[in-house]
Design a protein around this motif. Structure first.
Motif, PDB file in Angstrom:
ATOM      1  N   UNK A  55       0.864  -1.177   0.000  1.00 58.04           N
ATOM      2  CA  UNK A  55       0.000   0.000   0.000  1.00 58.04           C
ATOM      3  C   UNK A  55       0.900   1.227   0.000  1.00 58.04           C
ATOM      4  N   UNK A  56       0.686   2.128  -0.939  1.00 56.46           N
ATOM      5  CA  UNK A  56       1.507   3.336  -1.019  1.00 56.46           C
ATOM      6  C   UNK A  56       0.601   4.552  -0.841  1.00 56.46           C
ATOM      7  N   UNK A  57       0.818   5.292   0.218  1.00 58.55           N
ATOM      8  CA  UNK A  57       0.008   6.483   0.478  1.00 58.55           C
ATOM      9  C   UNK A  57       0.867   7.735   0.310  1.00 58.55           C
ATOM     10  N   UNK A  58       0.286   8.716  -0.332  1.00 54.36           N
ATOM     11  CA  UNK A  58       0.970   9.981  -0.592  1.00 54.36           C
ATOM     12  C   UNK A  58       0.211  11.093   0.125  1.00 54.36           C
ATOM     13  N   UNK A  59       0.929  11.895   0.908  1.00 54.07           N
ATOM     14  CA  UNK A  59       0.284  12.957   1.668  1.00 54.07           C
ATOM     15  C   UNK A  59       1.247  14.120   1.842  1.00 54.07           C
ATOM     16  N   UNK A 148      -4.150   8.063  -4.509  1.00 52.80           N
ATOM     17  CA  UNK A 148      -4.003   9.377  -5.110  1.00 52.80           C
ATOM     18  C   UNK A 148      -3.462   9.273  -6.541  1.00 52.80           C
ATOM     19  N   UNK A 149      -2.620  10.215  -6.942  1.00 58.53           N
ATOM     20  CA  UNK A 149      -2.142  10.307  -8.323  1.00 58.53           C
ATOM     21  C   UNK A 149      -1.226   9.154  -8.704  1.00 58.53           C
ATOM     22  N   UNK A 150      -0.777   8.372  -7.730  1.00 54.86           N
ATOM     23  CA  UNK A 150       0.072   7.219  -8.054  1.00 54.86           C
ATOM     24  C   UNK A 150      -0.618   6.248  -9.003  1.00 54.86           C
ATOM     25  N   UNK A 151      -1.970   6.269  -9.025  1.00 53.18           N
ATOM     26  CA  UNK A 151      -2.679   5.380  -9.945  1.00 53.18           C
ATOM     27  C   UNK A 151      -2.354   5.694 -11.398  1.00 53.18           C
ATOM     28  N   UNK A 152      -1.846   6.893 -11.660  1.00 52.26           N
ATOM     29  CA  UNK A 152      -1.527   7.279 -13.034  1.00 52.26           C
ATOM     30  C   UNK A 152      -0.134   6.824 -13.454  1.00 52.26           C
ATOM     31  N   UNK A 308      -6.156   6.153 -13.411  1.00 45.28           N
ATOM     32  CA  UNK A 308      -6.913   7.138 -12.653  1.00 45.28           C
ATOM     33  C   UNK A 308      -6.902   8.475 -13.373  1.00 45.28           C
ATOM     34  N   UNK A 309      -7.508   9.472 -12.745  1.00 47.14           N
ATOM     35  CA  UNK A 309      -7.600  10.795 -13.358  1.00 47.14           C
ATOM     36  C   UNK A 309      -6.890  11.810 -12.486  1.00 47.14           C
ATOM     37  N   UNK A 310      -6.067  12.662 -13.097  1.00 50.29           N
ATOM     38  CA  UNK A 310      -5.284  13.623 -12.337  1.00 50.29           C
ATOM     39  C   UNK A 310      -6.148  14.595 -11.545  1.00 50.29           C
ATOM     40  N   UNK A 311      -7.233  15.066 -12.136  1.00 50.90           N
ATOM     41  CA  UNK A 311      -8.047  16.071 -11.478  1.00 50.90           C
ATOM     42  C   UNK A 311      -8.920  15.493 -10.373  1.00 50.90           C
ATOM     43  N   UNK A 312      -9.094  14.167 -10.374  1.00 49.74           N
ATOM     44  CA  UNK A 312      -9.915  13.513  -9.355  1.00 49.74           C
ATOM     45  C   UNK A 312      -9.278  12.182  -9.000  1.00 49.74           C
ATOM     46  N   UNK A 313      -8.141  12.204  -8.282  1.00 47.88           N
ATOM     47  CA  UNK A 313      -7.330  11.004  -8.101  1.00 47.88           C
ATOM     48  C   UNK A 313      -7.888  10.033  -7.077  1.00 47.88           C
ATOM     49  N   UNK A 314      -9.006   9.405  -7.414  1.00 48.42           N
ATOM     50  CA  UNK A 314      -9.590   8.390  -6.561  1.00 48.42           C
ATOM     51  C   UNK A 314      -9.062   7.032  -7.005  1.00 48.42           C
ATOM     52  N   UNK A 315      -8.709   6.176  -6.033  1.00 47.76           N
ATOM     53  CA  UNK A 315      -8.062   4.928  -6.398  1.00 47.76           C
ATOM     54  C   UNK A 315      -8.958   3.952  -7.142  1.00 47.76           C
TER      55      UNK A 315
END
Length: 348
Positions: A55-59, A148-152, A308-315
């Motif tokens: 699990x990778x969390x970005x904050x 978050x944006x890591x999905x991209x 994912x989408x940059x403007x709405x980075x939901x996993x």
């Protein structure tokens, strides 16, 4: 007025008690003992039965990777370089490159630099723990659960890409999951296909959807799957209706979609596949409601189906994640655009 005011706490207490009784009744039903409860960590660990889950969390406060194994304590790995701004910058580079498609040599240089930076700020610290601390064998499976944006970003392809150095694809076999819970459901109650002739396929091919570019190679996807000797039910062209697809999904384990798909960034379960013009699109929610008793594998021969989408980075906002929520244990998708002519190669 005083009398009415005093009744408010009493009414609230009655509603609260009724809520508690209702929840407790639900928990008595089979399979609902954990309803509205946090899943115990020991249960979540079953999601790592096939290999470690990362699990990778970005904050903006701090970024970390957490390695969960089938047994033992989780392992926390600080990622101080993986700031939200750094990850967003990498995602922006990837989007610009894949959409603008510069010359091959320039594209290779940009992507190599990108993969090298992903390795430096996210993947290398994780790999060091997997190899040095956990002594995970080369070729083992690992599963990424980005946020978050890591999905991209293509974590699975990261590496230093220097002579003599091993990159992540050389070390481990990566896959992704939208959440730990989704991965847990994929492993729960799984029984391998026992049909000696292999699993049944459903092939959905629609080369001509209204308002979408034609996909002439979609029919070749069908030919490829037919020629490898699998038991395939094919719905294509004029026969490619919502009812036909939903009926086919009830009896098949594997499905191959060779048609246009659209992601709904505000409501992921309204993400859909474009079938016949006279039909409304087939949504992920309809697939979920339809029931998938035998669902194992979905292959999405479409652009950006696992991004994912940059403007709405939901996993969970992508077609692949939506189908995993709907019940498929494994989904193959794409993180950027693909040419129609590449579809048959992926099918093969």
């Amino acid at each position: 007025m005083l009398f009415a005011y005093n009744r408010i706490p009493i009414s609230y207490q009655r509603l609260s008690n009724a809520w508690d009784r209702t929840v407790e009744e639900i928990r008595q039903e089979e399979g609902f003992s954990s309803f509205l409860r946090a899943i115990p960590f020991a249960t979540l660990q079953r999601a790592a039965i096939a290999g470690p889950v990362i699990i990778v969390k970005i904050s903006r406060y701090r970024s970390d990777a957490i390695i969960v194994q089938a047994t033992g304590e989780p392992l926390l790995i600080p990622l101080p370089r993986a700031t939200p701004s750094a990850v967003a910058a990498l995602a922006a580079i990837l989007v610009e490159t894949t959409r603008n498609r510069p010359e091959a040599a320039e594209c290779d240089r940009i992507l190599e630099d990108l993969l090298r930076e992903i390795w430096r700020i996210v993947v290398d610290p994780v790999v060091s723990q997997l190899t040095d601390v956990l002594e995970l064998k080369k070729g083992s499976r690992i599963c990424w659960v980005p946020t978050s944006t890591l999905w991209s970003l293509p974590l699975h392809a990261a590496g230093s890409y220097l002579p003599g150095e091993q990159n992540l694809p050389d070390l481990f076999v990566s896959s992704y999951a939208p959440t730990m819970s989704t991965l847990l459901r994929a492993h729960t109650g799984y029984e391998p296909n026992k049909n000696p002739s292999g699993p049944r396929w459903l092939v959905v091919a629609q080369p001509e959807a209204e308002g979408e570019p034609e996909l002439p190679y979609a029919t070749l996807d069908v030919d490829v799957i037919r020629h490898i000797g699998t038991h395939a039910t094919v719905v294509e062209g004029e026969g490619c209706t919502r009812d036909a697809v939903l009926d086919g999904l009830k009896d098949t384990a594997w499905v191959h979609f060779a048609c246009h798909g659209t992601q709904n960034l505000t409501d992921p379960f309204q993400s859909h596949f474009s079938l016949l013009t006279r039909d409304a699109p087939l949504t992920v929610l309809e697939i979920l409601k339809n029931g998938l008793p035998h669902a194992e594998l979905a292959v999405l021969s479409a652009c950006y189906s696992a991004t994912g989408d940059q403007s709405n980075p939901d996993e969970s906002i992508h077609l692949a994640g939506g189908l995993m929520f709907a019940g498929f244990r494994s989904v193959v998708g794409t993180m950027w655009s693909m040419d129609d002519e590449d579809g048959p190669k992926i099918a093969k």
